[in-house]
Design a protein around this motif. Structure first.
Motif, PDB file in Angstrom:
ATOM      1  N   LEU A  86       0.823  -1.207   0.000  1.00 28.87           N
ATOM      2  CA  LEU A  86       0.000   0.000   0.000  1.00 28.87           C
ATOM      3  C   LEU A  86       0.858   1.260   0.000  1.00 28.87           C
ATOM      4  N   ALA A  87       1.931   1.251   0.788  1.00 26.10           N
ATOM      5  CA  ALA A  87       2.820   2.410   0.799  1.00 26.10           C
ATOM      6  C   ALA A  87       3.493   2.602  -0.559  1.00 26.10           C
ATOM      7  N   GLU A  88       3.868   1.503  -1.199  1.00 29.56           N
ATOM      8  CA  GLU A  88       4.476   1.600  -2.535  1.00 29.56           C
ATOM      9  C   GLU A  88       3.487   2.169  -3.546  1.00 29.56           C
ATOM     10  N   LEU A  89       2.219   1.731  -3.458  1.00 31.56           N
ATOM     11  CA  LEU A  89       1.203   2.279  -4.363  1.00 31.56           C
ATOM     12  C   LEU A  89       0.968   3.761  -4.092  1.00 31.56           C
ATOM     13  N   ALA A  90       0.898   4.124  -2.808  1.00 36.79           N
ATOM     14  CA  ALA A  90       0.652   5.530  -2.481  1.00 36.79           C
ATOM     15  C   ALA A  90       1.799   6.423  -2.935  1.00 36.79           C
ATOM     16  N   ARG A  91       3.019   5.889  -2.970  1.00 34.96           N
ATOM     17  CA  ARG A  91       4.172   6.702  -3.339  1.00 34.96           C
ATOM     18  C   ARG A  91       4.405   6.739  -4.843  1.00 34.96           C
ATOM     19  N   THR A  92       4.189   5.620  -5.526  1.00 38.50           N
ATOM     20  CA  THR A  92       4.553   5.540  -6.948  1.00 38.50           C
ATOM     21  C   THR A  92       3.355   5.418  -7.880  1.00 38.50           C
ATOM     22  N   GLU A  93       2.221   4.899  -7.397  1.00 42.30           N
ATOM     23  CA  GLU A  93       1.042   4.696  -8.248  1.00 42.30           C
ATOM     24  C   GLU A  93      -0.177   5.338  -7.590  1.00 42.30           C
ATOM     25  N   PRO A  94      -0.309   6.647  -7.636  1.00 34.06           N
ATOM     26  CA  PRO A  94      -1.427   7.300  -6.939  1.00 34.06           C
ATOM     27  C   PRO A  94      -2.796   6.905  -7.489  1.00 34.06           C
ATOM     28  N   TYR A  95      -2.894   6.657  -8.795  1.00 34.37           N
ATOM     29  CA  TYR A  95      -4.188   6.285  -9.365  1.00 34.37           C
ATOM     30  C   TYR A  95      -4.607   4.877  -8.912  1.00 34.37           C
ATOM     31  N   SER A  96      -3.655   3.976  -8.857  1.00 35.14           N
ATOM     32  CA  SER A  96      -3.966   2.631  -8.358  1.00 35.14           C
ATOM     33  C   SER A  96      -4.353   2.682  -6.877  1.00 35.14           C
ATOM     34  N   PHE A  97      -3.641   3.503  -6.131  1.00 36.95           N
ATOM     35  CA  PHE A  97      -3.979   3.643  -4.714  1.00 36.95           C
ATOM     36  C   PHE A  97      -5.365   4.266  -4.549  1.00 36.95           C
ATOM     37  N   LYS A  98      -5.696   5.209  -5.403  1.00 36.17           N
ATOM     38  CA  LYS A  98      -7.025   5.820  -5.345  1.00 36.17           C
ATOM     39  C   LYS A  98      -8.106   4.792  -5.655  1.00 36.17           C
ATOM     40  N   ALA A  99      -7.835   3.897  -6.609  1.00 36.40           N
ATOM     41  CA  ALA A  99      -8.811   2.853  -6.934  1.00 36.40           C
ATOM     42  C   ALA A  99      -9.022   1.924  -5.738  1.00 36.40           C
ATOM     43  N   VAL A 100      -7.946   1.599  -5.047  1.00 34.05           N
ATOM     44  CA  VAL A 100      -8.073   0.747  -3.859  1.00 34.05           C
ATOM     45  C   VAL A 100      -8.903   1.439  -2.787  1.00 34.05           C
ATOM     46  N   VAL A 101      -8.627   2.719  -2.562  1.00 29.91           N
ATOM     47  CA  VAL A 101      -9.355   3.458  -1.524  1.00 29.91           C
ATOM     48  C   VAL A 101     -10.832   3.587  -1.890  1.00 29.91           C
ATOM     49  N   GLU A 102     -11.132   3.848  -3.148  1.00 29.02           N
ATOM     50  CA  GLU A 102     -12.527   3.963  -3.567  1.00 29.02           C
ATOM     51  C   GLU A 102     -13.261   2.628  -3.407  1.00 29.02           C
ATOM     52  N   THR A 103     -12.569   1.535  -3.696  1.00 22.51           N
ATOM     53  CA  THR A 103     -13.186   0.218  -3.501  1.00 22.51           C
ATOM     54  C   THR A 103     -13.490  -0.028  -2.031  1.00 22.51           C
ATOM     55  N   VAL A 104     -12.559   0.350  -1.174  1.00 19.62           N
ATOM     56  CA  VAL A 104     -12.778   0.181   0.264  1.00 19.62           C
ATOM     57  C   VAL A 104     -13.935   1.058   0.735  1.00 19.62           C
ATOM     58  N   LYS A 105     -14.015   2.270   0.247  1.00 18.65           N
ATOM     59  CA  LYS A 105     -15.100   3.168   0.647  1.00 18.65           C
ATOM     60  C   LYS A 105     -16.453   2.655   0.172  1.00 18.65           C
ATOM     61  N   ALA A 106     -16.475   1.995  -0.977  1.00 17.53           N
ATOM     62  CA  ALA A 106     -17.751   1.530  -1.528  1.00 17.53           C
ATOM     63  C   ALA A 106     -18.235   0.241  -0.876  1.00 17.53           C
ATOM     64  N   THR A 107     -17.330  -0.600  -0.385  1.00 19.03           N
ATOM     65  CA  THR A 107     -17.733  -1.911   0.147  1.00 19.03           C
ATOM     66  C   THR A 107     -17.423  -2.048   1.634  1.00 19.03           C
ATOM     67  N   GLY A 108     -16.158  -2.100   1.961  1.00 20.15           N
ATOM     68  CA  GLY A 108     -15.770  -2.382   3.342  1.00 20.15           C
ATOM     69  C   GLY A 108     -16.153  -1.289   4.309  1.00 20.15           C
ATOM     70  N   LEU A 109     -15.929  -0.031   3.926  1.00 17.47           N
ATOM     71  CA  LEU A 109     -16.244   1.072   4.828  1.00 17.47           C
ATOM     72  C   LEU A 109     -17.739   1.192   5.064  1.00 17.47           C
ATOM     73  N   LYS A 110     -18.519   0.903   4.040  1.00 18.03           N
ATOM     74  CA  LYS A 110     -19.969   0.975   4.187  1.00 18.03           C
ATOM     75  C   LYS A 110     -20.479  -0.083   5.163  1.00 18.03           C
ATOM     76  N   SER A 111     -19.994  -1.316   5.022  1.00 19.96           N
ATOM     77  CA  SER A 111     -20.414  -2.373   5.948  1.00 19.96           C
ATOM     78  C   SER A 111     -19.939  -2.082   7.364  1.00 19.96           C
ATOM     79  N   TRP A 112     -18.744  -1.516   7.494  1.00 19.58           N
ATOM     80  CA  TRP A 112     -18.242  -1.171   8.823  1.00 19.58           C
ATOM     81  C   TRP A 112     -19.101  -0.092   9.472  1.00 19.58           C
ATOM     82  N   GLN A 113     -19.518   0.903   8.695  1.00 16.53           N
ATOM     83  CA  GLN A 113     -20.369   1.957   9.235  1.00 16.53           C
ATOM     84  C   GLN A 113     -21.730   1.409   9.662  1.00 16.53           C
ATOM     85  N   GLU A 114     -22.275   0.468   8.886  1.00 20.88           N
ATOM     86  CA  GLU A 114     -23.553  -0.130   9.266  1.00 20.88           C
ATOM     87  C   GLU A 114     -23.424  -0.901  10.581  1.00 20.88           C
TER      88      GLU A 114
END
Length: 233
Positions: A86-114
């Protein structure tokens, strides 16, 4: 030169002064170097993990998610990436890291909030119910008079004692029934009747709890027996 000395001198190769050729000086320097190497290996892992956390936190907060929630919700989203990747993606691949974060926000974060909202709601209901009980507006959720800890413990002890008494009574009744069945099955059942009654009286005498006077008498008898044994010895 002994093998142990040769080994230490080999490890001390490149040291300045007598540390590279004198065993007494070299062994202290080599051991100190080993100790520092051990600590450095531990500190390297610790510092690397801290740097990964800083990089992930910087990248995730720019996208609206904190580091702790991102790492907690990654398994909930089915993404099995460690902190190093994750740190490597955040440092060298910001778009890939953004895709990971958006996926987490759409699935995992939503279930956690519920789950969190449901837990908060249940905690609020429980606190309100306890508040009503304290104010006397509602009955306690457990079958006790005032809900105090002493009352609860007393009722638990009484229930346990009554349960044991019931089990003892049931076992005693089953034993009596079994003995009576054996006696009645014998062709000469009458002579056994007196023996059966005597046996049951003995059982009742054994199971009867001792009184305080009987306990004192037994203690006195044991003390007298011990004194007599000591005098004979």
């Amino acid at each position: 030169m002994k093998f142990r000395h040769k080994k230490i001198i080999a490890f001390a190769k490149g040291y300045r002064g007598r540390g590279k050729s004198c065993y007494r000086t070299a062994v202290a320097r080599v051991q100190r170097g080993w100790r520092n190497q051990y600590m450095s290996r531990k500190m390297f892992k610790r510092d690397s993990r801290r740097n990964w956390q800083l990089q992930i936190n910087a990248g995730s907060r720019a996208l609206g998610v904190s580091y702790s929630r991102l790492v907690h919700c990654l398994p909930l989203s089915g993404i099995m990436l460690d902190r190093k990747l994750l740190a490597e993606l955040a440092r060298t691949e910001p778009y890939s890291f953004k895709a990971v974060v958006e996926t987490v926000k759409a699935t995992g974060l939503k279930s956690w909030q519920e789950k969190r909202d449901a837990q908060l709601e249940s905690n609020h209901e429980r606190n309100m119910r306890h508040r009503e009980v304290q104010l006397g507006r509602a009955k306690p959720p457990y079958p006790f008079r005032d809900g105090s800890q002493a009352e609860r413990l007393r009722d638990i002890v009484e229930n346990e004692a009554s349960r044991r008494e019931r089990e003892l009574t049931e076992r005693r009744a089953s034993a009596k029934a079994a003995v009576r069945e054996v006696i009645e099955s014998e062709p000469t059942g009458e002579p056994w009747a007196g023996a059966f009654e005597e046996f049951m009286q003995h059982v009742a005498e054994v199971e009867r709890p001792l009184t305080k006077q009987e306990i004192e008498e037994r203690r006195a008898a044991k003390a007298a027996q011990a004194d007599a044994d000591g005098e004979r010895a």
